[in-house]
Design an enzyme around this catalytic site. Sequence first.
Site, PDB file in Angstrom:
ATOM      1  N   THR A   1     -40.619  -0.908 -13.963  1.00 29.01           N
ATOM      2  CA  THR A   1     -39.367  -0.227 -14.333  1.00 29.01           C
ATOM      3  C   THR A   1     -39.462   1.298 -14.297  1.00 29.01           C
ATOM      4  O   THR A   1     -38.471   1.983 -14.509  1.00 29.01           O
ATOM      5  CB  THR A   1     -38.902  -0.656 -15.748  1.00 29.01           C
ATOM      6  OG1 THR A   1     -39.968  -0.411 -16.663  1.00 29.01           O
ATOM      7  CG2 THR A   1     -38.515  -2.113 -15.786  1.00 29.01           C
ATOM      8  N   GLY A   2     -40.642   1.838 -14.022  1.00 20.12           N
ATOM      9  CA  GLY A   2     -40.782   3.291 -13.923  1.00 20.12           C
ATOM     10  C   GLY A   2     -40.082   3.817 -12.682  1.00 20.12           C
ATOM     11  O   GLY A   2     -39.568   3.058 -11.862  1.00 20.12           O
ATOM     12  N   LYS A   3     -40.054   5.152 -12.537  1.00 17.64           N
ATOM     13  CA  LYS A   3     -39.357   5.774 -11.409  1.00 17.64           C
ATOM     14  C   LYS A   3     -39.984   5.327 -10.078  1.00 17.64           C
ATOM     15  O   LYS A   3     -39.285   4.871  -9.173  1.00 17.64           O
ATOM     16  CB  LYS A   3     -39.454   7.297 -11.567  1.00 17.64           C
ATOM     17  CG  LYS A   3     -38.497   8.049 -10.657  1.00 17.64           C
ATOM     18  CD  LYS A   3     -38.572   9.558 -10.928  1.00 17.64           C
ATOM     19  CE  LYS A   3     -38.083  10.304  -9.698  1.00 17.64           C
ATOM     20  NZ  LYS A   3     -38.903  11.467  -9.359  1.00 17.64           N
TER      21      LYS A   3
ATOM     22  N   LYS B   1     -39.996  -4.950 -22.461  1.00 16.75           N
ATOM     23  CA  LYS B   1     -38.760  -5.284 -21.744  1.00 16.75           C
ATOM     24  C   LYS B   1     -38.730  -6.738 -21.281  1.00 16.75           C
ATOM     25  O   LYS B   1     -37.889  -7.130 -20.480  1.00 16.75           O
ATOM     26  CB  LYS B   1     -38.583  -4.350 -20.539  1.00 16.75           C
ATOM     27  CG  LYS B   1     -38.350  -2.897 -20.961  1.00 16.75           C
ATOM     28  CD  LYS B   1     -38.253  -1.961 -19.765  1.00 16.75           C
ATOM     29  CE  LYS B   1     -38.131  -0.512 -20.244  1.00 16.75           C
ATOM     30  NZ  LYS B   1     -38.331   0.459 -19.182  1.00 16.75           N
TER      31      LYS B   1
ATOM     32  N   GLU C   1     -53.371   7.514  -8.416  1.00 16.96           N
ATOM     33  CA  GLU C   1     -54.500   8.403  -8.149  1.00 16.96           C
ATOM     34  C   GLU C   1     -54.936   9.095  -9.433  1.00 16.96           C
ATOM     35  O   GLU C   1     -54.285   8.993 -10.449  1.00 16.96           O
ATOM     36  CB  GLU C   1     -54.164   9.416  -7.049  1.00 16.96           C
ATOM     37  CG  GLU C   1     -53.101  10.419  -7.381  1.00 16.96           C
ATOM     38  CD  GLU C   1     -52.929  11.464  -6.275  1.00 16.96           C
ATOM     39  OE1 GLU C   1     -53.927  11.848  -5.621  1.00 16.96           O
ATOM     40  OE2 GLU C   1     -51.789  11.913  -6.071  1.00 16.96           O
TER      41      GLU C   1
ATOM     42  N   TYR D   1     -49.839   6.434   8.389  1.00 18.83           N
ATOM     43  CA  TYR D   1     -48.427   6.348   8.787  1.00 18.83           C
ATOM     44  C   TYR D   1     -48.279   6.932  10.185  1.00 18.83           C
ATOM     45  O   TYR D   1     -47.549   6.416  11.029  1.00 18.83           O
ATOM     46  CB  TYR D   1     -47.502   7.121   7.843  1.00 18.83           C
ATOM     47  CG  TYR D   1     -47.669   6.871   6.374  1.00 18.83           C
ATOM     48  CD1 TYR D   1     -48.359   5.759   5.902  1.00 18.83           C
ATOM     49  CD2 TYR D   1     -47.123   7.738   5.432  1.00 18.83           C
ATOM     50  CE1 TYR D   1     -48.510   5.548   4.539  1.00 18.83           C
ATOM     51  CE2 TYR D   1     -47.268   7.526   4.071  1.00 18.83           C
ATOM     52  CZ  TYR D   1     -47.972   6.435   3.633  1.00 18.83           C
ATOM     53  OH  TYR D   1     -48.119   6.232   2.294  1.00 18.83           O
TER      54      TYR D   1
ATOM     55  N   GLU E   1     -62.849   9.213   7.097  1.00 15.42           N
ATOM     56  CA  GLU E   1     -62.898  10.646   6.836  1.00 15.42           C
ATOM     57  C   GLU E   1     -64.297  11.015   6.350  1.00 15.42           C
ATOM     58  O   GLU E   1     -65.124  10.134   6.090  1.00 15.42           O
ATOM     59  CB  GLU E   1     -61.819  11.062   5.827  1.00 15.42           C
ATOM     60  CG  GLU E   1     -61.956  10.425   4.463  1.00 15.42           C
ATOM     61  CD  GLU E   1     -60.694  10.567   3.599  1.00 15.42           C
ATOM     62  OE1 GLU E   1     -59.574  10.583   4.141  1.00 15.42           O
ATOM     63  OE2 GLU E   1     -60.842  10.650   2.368  1.00 15.42           O
TER      64      GLU E   1
ATOM     65  N   HIS F   1     -58.954  14.360  -1.265  1.00 17.35           N
ATOM     66  CA  HIS F   1     -59.455  13.101  -1.826  1.00 17.35           C
ATOM     67  C   HIS F   1     -60.751  13.349  -2.591  1.00 17.35           C
ATOM     68  O   HIS F   1     -61.603  14.118  -2.132  1.00 17.35           O
ATOM     69  CB  HIS F   1     -59.757  12.094  -0.710  1.00 17.35           C
ATOM     70  CG  HIS F   1     -58.519  11.447  -0.162  1.00 17.35           C
ATOM     71  ND1 HIS F   1     -58.484  10.905   1.097  1.00 17.35           N
ATOM     72  CD2 HIS F   1     -57.298  11.240  -0.693  1.00 17.35           C
ATOM     73  CE1 HIS F   1     -57.279  10.389   1.309  1.00 17.35           C
ATOM     74  NE2 HIS F   1     -56.543  10.589   0.235  1.00 17.35           N
TER      75      HIS F   1
END
Lengths: 375, 289
Positions: free
Chosen positions: B17-19, B43, B98, B158, B208, B245
């Site tokens: 339910t968080g943003k 909830k 993170e 991506y 990486e 990172h």
Amino acid sequence: MKCFEYTGKEIFAQFGIPVPQGRMVMTAEEAEQVAAEIGKPVVIKSQVLSGKRGKAGGIKFADTPEEAKTAAADVLAMTVQGHPVQRILVEEKLKIESEIYVAITIDGAAKAPVIITSAKGGMDIEEQAEEDIVKVHLDVFLGLQPFLAKDLARRIGLTGNLAKSYADILQKMYNIMVRKDAELVEINPLVISEDQVIAADAKVTIDDSALYRQKDIPFVDEDMTEVEKMAKAAGVGSFVELGGNIAIMANGAGITMGTLDMVQLFGGQPANFMDAGGGTGVEGTAKAIQILLAQNPKVIFINIFGGITRCDDVANALAYVKKNIGIPVPVVVRMVGTNQEEGVRILREVGIEAYREMKEAAQKAVELSKAGEEA
Amino acid sequence: MAILVDASSKVLIQGITGKQGTFHLKQMLAFGTDVVAGVAPGKGGGVHEGVPLYNTVYEACEHHGIDASVLFIPAAYCKDAALEAIEAGIKVIIIITEHIPVQDELIIVNRAKLKDAVIIGPNTFGMASWKCKLGILPNIAFSPGPVGVVARSGTLTYEIVGSLTNIGIGQTSVVGLGGDRVPGSTFVDMLKRFEADEATQVVVLVGEIGGNAEEEAAEYIKTMSKPVVAYLAGKSAPPGKRMGHAGAIIERGKGTYEGKVQALTTAGAQVATFPYEVVEKVQQLIRRS
């Protein structure tokens, strides 16, 4: 976050690891006073994060309080690897019979804490022969059991009381790692002096992600440049100054590294690493662009693959900075992903034509960074 | 086919339910993910975006067969949430968060190993298979096809996956290992699964600098029947500097770009210098097979 030696030793003392008698001071007069309190020959150690401070002359010895004052004044006037010495540690000088190396850190590949120790301390561990180093991984659920600490003492050749003291120190180092969220607890050298085992140095690195729950450890930012401090204050996700003339912003650590690599492969010099993060919004991005400007670059290169980050937010931030603060250098933008069309339109209004391909944009940025060089 | 999860997997979201949880729940539903339950303490009994809510993971598991859980939980509370999922018997756990303290990561990752659960992350975009996305990979990037992708970083993935999709080359599964020092899963773990997955023809590895996960992967690649194309970020990174990172740092001469390229090349992987070369190399390999 790397701690200064004196902070490391304060943590050691708090956990019961023997350290030399002494105190951190900031003036030559205080150094004289501490030397008088100790009443023995002392060592004056500059408190800087650089490892090579001994070679740089940042460690001096003194037999009397007067000598300590002079030596302290000398060290306080020094600059060690670009950092002016502000603090010194005045400690009793130990009679060193032998030196041991010992460290506890985290081995990411093994997913476990690891103890590294050697009977030959004093020098860098990477300069030691493989057969002189003892390395043991720990089970996180067992922690460091006494039998293991005792066996490590045996393996580096310690017996009797010395072995007992060493094992006890190891246990306390492990406790520091767990309770203080340390990524590294290193003692080099751990010295044997008059039948005692004492930590002559202290290197403690606290996990940056755990600083929120280690508030009693003083914050150290000596290893950051002025612009890096500005970036941190502005809340920019992740920033490293690199010294070139192409200021770079991208979103995500991997693509930021990839952008830097590409710029360098095309012959350009990245000024910085800046991962502006995901979904930073207009205000945050505008602040980040101002950090780029603070480096006085020849070109600004922004590479956005919009996922959580919205292209229109980045474009609005650029337009805002351009109108209200001014950008005196060319800006190259590569922009694809979420709300791309809107972003491209906003940029066009302020005279910036966005690229779609990372390669073309990187080539253009490098070309602009070299403009005027031949003339 | 795919690895770890597929279109039939039943998914739980912790911190639904968080943003962030809400935004990505909608994205995951649009992707086709079968989100059967959410956990939001206090909830329980409610419904969020059509998904039933529970107070605890145990409670959610009593009502649904859960194959995987995705955590959108603040770093300070992640250890508890991840352990709850592990103890409740969930076998695939995706930790997006993170900045989780490394001491907490050690506990999570080692407990998962004992309980035979797979952790993806922390600090990851998650993963996606056809009709089952667990995490924050943009929906448009993924398309179904024969390429397995495993990566340490998100946006770079991506970029590469998006380019593959744009030229009509789809993926079996795309997995993000995350950028932290102590990742739950490694390249080797995922390469083994792609090697065993019948639908995967080519594997793309996006690594990486820092650590030795790529070197370990190289050892395994020597034994693989499927071709591997690799791209590594951080060639220009100076030693001792953390490149965003937590795990992307060259320390004491270890984890360098050159060392990793050498290991992968020797093992028979094709290493691309630029991200766009990955796509060209994959295209050639697919055409050949």
